[in-house]
Design a protein around this motif. Structure first.
Motif, PDB file in Angstrom:
ATOM      1  N   SER A  12       0.783  -1.344  -0.138  1.00 49.87           N
ATOM      2  CA  SER A  12      -0.215  -0.347   0.084  1.00 49.87           C
ATOM      3  C   SER A  12       1.038   1.111   0.157  1.00 49.87           C
ATOM      4  O   SER A  12       0.414   2.062  -0.317  1.00 49.87           O
ATOM      5  CB  SER A  12      -0.937  -0.067   1.264  1.00 49.87           C
ATOM      6  N   THR A  13       1.395   1.166   1.043  1.00 51.03           N
ATOM      7  CA  THR A  13       2.925   2.317   1.224  1.00 51.03           C
ATOM      8  C   THR A  13       3.555   2.299   0.938  1.00 51.03           C
ATOM      9  O   THR A  13       4.390   1.730   1.700  1.00 51.03           O
ATOM     10  CB  THR A  13       2.344   3.302   2.454  1.00 51.03           C
ATOM     11  N   TYR A  14       4.666   2.807  -0.811  1.00 50.88           N
ATOM     12  CA  TYR A  14       5.555   2.458  -0.872  1.00 50.88           C
ATOM     13  C   TYR A  14       7.076   3.417  -0.255  1.00 50.88           C
ATOM     14  O   TYR A  14       6.283   4.576  -0.409  1.00 50.88           O
ATOM     15  CB  TYR A  14       6.313   1.829  -2.245  1.00 50.88           C
ATOM     16  N   PRO A  15       7.618   2.618   0.402  1.00 45.68           N
ATOM     17  CA  PRO A  15       8.777   3.620   1.321  1.00 45.68           C
ATOM     18  C   PRO A  15       8.999   4.319   0.374  1.00 45.68           C
ATOM     19  O   PRO A  15      10.155   3.636  -0.942  1.00 45.68           O
ATOM     20  CB  PRO A  15       9.909   3.076   2.210  1.00 45.68           C
ATOM     21  N   GLY A 176      12.011  -4.525  -5.084  1.00 47.91           N
ATOM     22  CA  GLY A 176      12.349  -4.947  -3.793  1.00 47.91           C
ATOM     23  C   GLY A 176      11.100  -5.825  -3.306  1.00 47.91           C
ATOM     24  O   GLY A 176      10.734  -6.019  -2.143  1.00 47.91           O
ATOM     25  N   ARG A 177       9.971  -6.041  -4.327  1.00 44.45           N
ATOM     26  CA  ARG A 177       8.570  -6.865  -3.550  1.00 44.45           C
ATOM     27  C   ARG A 177       8.555  -7.020  -4.505  1.00 44.45           C
ATOM     28  O   ARG A 177       8.761  -7.506  -5.626  1.00 44.45           O
ATOM     29  CB  ARG A 177       7.474  -4.868  -3.234  1.00 44.45           C
ATOM     30  N   SER A 178       6.846  -8.220  -4.453  1.00 40.28           N
ATOM     31  CA  SER A 178       6.189  -9.205  -5.406  1.00 40.28           C
ATOM     32  C   SER A 178       5.318  -7.932  -6.262  1.00 40.28           C
ATOM     33  O   SER A 178       5.562  -7.083  -6.048  1.00 40.28           O
ATOM     34  CB  SER A 178       5.618 -10.285  -4.452  1.00 40.28           C
ATOM     35  N   ILE A 179       4.741  -7.831  -7.545  1.00 41.67           N
ATOM     36  CA  ILE A 179       4.226  -6.790  -7.993  1.00 41.67           C
ATOM     37  C   ILE A 179       3.611  -7.398  -8.404  1.00 41.67           C
ATOM     38  O   ILE A 179       3.195  -8.142  -8.904  1.00 41.67           O
ATOM     39  CB  ILE A 179       5.368  -6.360  -9.456  1.00 41.67           C
ATOM     40  N   ALA A 180       2.605  -6.506  -9.336  1.00 37.79           N
ATOM     41  CA  ALA A 180       1.603  -7.159  -9.974  1.00 37.79           C
ATOM     42  C   ALA A 180       1.278  -6.649 -11.123  1.00 37.79           C
ATOM     43  O   ALA A 180       1.777  -5.577 -11.859  1.00 37.79           O
ATOM     44  CB  ALA A 180      -0.280  -6.588  -9.007  1.00 37.79           C
ATOM     45  N   LEU A 181       1.113  -7.495 -12.732  1.00 35.02           N
ATOM     46  CA  LEU A 181       0.787  -6.880 -14.039  1.00 35.02           C
ATOM     47  C   LEU A 181      -0.925  -6.604 -14.356  1.00 35.02           C
ATOM     48  O   LEU A 181      -1.361  -7.424 -14.262  1.00 35.02           O
ATOM     49  CB  LEU A 181       1.599  -7.601 -14.596  1.00 35.02           C
ATOM     50  N   VAL A 182      -1.487  -5.936 -13.813  1.00 36.40           N
ATOM     51  CA  VAL A 182      -2.208  -4.472 -14.573  1.00 36.40           C
ATOM     52  C   VAL A 182      -2.551  -4.812 -15.387  1.00 36.40           C
ATOM     53  O   VAL A 182      -1.423  -2.994 -16.143  1.00 36.40           O
ATOM     54  CB  VAL A 182      -2.958  -3.312 -13.125  1.00 36.40           C
ATOM     55  N   ARG A 183      -3.410  -5.416 -16.600  1.00 35.22           N
ATOM     56  CA  ARG A 183      -3.914  -4.917 -17.768  1.00 35.22           C
ATOM     57  C   ARG A 183      -4.957  -4.988 -18.012  1.00 35.22           C
ATOM     58  O   ARG A 183      -5.684  -4.783 -17.952  1.00 35.22           O
ATOM     59  CB  ARG A 183      -3.455  -5.901 -18.939  1.00 35.22           C
ATOM     60  N   VAL A 184      -5.148  -3.270 -18.966  1.00 37.73           N
ATOM     61  CA  VAL A 184      -6.757  -2.629 -18.757  1.00 37.73           C
ATOM     62  C   VAL A 184      -6.635  -1.805 -20.176  1.00 37.73           C
ATOM     63  O   VAL A 184      -5.584  -1.463 -20.794  1.00 37.73           O
ATOM     64  CB  VAL A 184      -6.264  -1.129 -17.390  1.00 37.73           C
ATOM     65  N   ARG A 185      -8.095  -2.304 -20.612  1.00 37.35           N
ATOM     66  CA  ARG A 185      -8.264  -1.795 -22.136  1.00 37.35           C
ATOM     67  C   ARG A 185      -8.897  -0.447 -21.722  1.00 37.35           C
ATOM     68  O   ARG A 185      -9.786  -0.502 -20.565  1.00 37.35           O
ATOM     69  CB  ARG A 185      -9.022  -3.731 -22.804  1.00 37.35           C
TER      70      ARG A 185
END
Length: 186
Positions: A12-15, A176-185
Motif C-alpha cells: 500500500s505505501t511504498y517507502p 524489492g517486492r512482488s508485483i502485479a501486472l494489471v492490464r487495462v483496456r
C-alpha cells in the motif's frame, strides 16, 4: 483501442516512492527501454510520459507476438510513473472478486467498499468480515491482477501479455517486492 500495462508493487505505501521511481527510470533509460526526457506521449493529465525506445523490444517475447504489441509509431506510447496512492484495476470486465487468504471466502465487494478508507491513507489493511484476518489490502488476491499502492508504472499501449518473465522478475527485484501486472483496456 488504447490499453495500459501497469506494474505495481504489492504494498500500500511504498517507502520513498519518488526516489525508487527515479532509480527504476534510470534503469529503464540505461537499457534504452524508454527515453530519458518527458514528452507528450501518454494518456493521463498533461499527457507527459517517457517515450518508448528501441530497447523496448528486448523486454518483450517477440516470437509469435502481434506486430502491435509495442506502440512504435503511435501517438500514445509512453511510460507514466505514479507516486501517489492509486487504485490500479482493469476497467472493462473487472469482476470485482477477491478472496481472503486465510479462510478463502469471497470478500471482493466489501474490500472495494473499504477503499474509501484506504485511498486517503486512513488504513493500509483490510480485515476479512468472515474470519477477522487482517493484512495489507494487496494480500487479498483478486481473480484478476490488481494493485493498490503509491507507486505504479503505466506502460501506455504496451501489451504486457508479452513482457518477458525475466523483465518482470528484474522489475520486482528492483522494487524489492512482488508485483502485479494489471492490464487495462480503455
Amino acid at each position: 483501442m488504447n490499453m495500459q500495462s501497469i506494474i505495481v508493487p504489492q504494498i500500500s505505501t511504498y517507502p520513498a516512492p519518488d526516489a525508487r521511481a527515479r532509480k527504476v527510470l534510470a534503469w529503464l533509460t540505461a537499457q534504452q527501454i524508454v527515453e530519458e526526457q518527458l514528452t507528450t506521449c501518454a494518456l493521463s493529465g498533461n499527457r507527459m510520459g517517457y517515450g518508448i525506445a528501441q530497447g523496448a523490444r528486448q523486454v518483450m517475447e517477440m516470437d509469435g507476438a502481434p506486430d502491435d504489441c509495442l506502440p512504435f509509431g503511435r501517438s500514445v506510447h509512453g511510460l507514466e510513473i505514479v507516486t501517489q496512492r492509486c487504485i490500479f484495476t482493469p476497467e472493462q470486465g473487472f469482476e470485482k472478486r477477491a478472496r481472503c487468504p486465510e479462510c478463502r471466502k469471497q470478500v471482493g465487494e466489501v474490500l472495494l467498499e473499504s477503499l474509501e478508507s484506504w485511498m486517503p491513507g486512513e488504513t493500509e489493511n483490510f480485515i476479512c468480515p468472515h474470519c477477522d484476518h487482517e493484512d495489507d489490502i494487496n494480500a487479498f488476491p483478486f481473480t484478476q491482477p490488481c494493485g493498490f499502492s503509491n507507486l505504479g508504472f503505466i506502460f501506455n499501449n504496451w501489451d504486457g501479455a508479452y513482457f518477458k518473465p525475466s523483465f518482470l522478475a528484474e522489475f520486482a527485484e528492483r522494487l524489492g517486492r512482488s508485483i502485479a501486472l494489471v492490464r487495462v483496456r480503455l
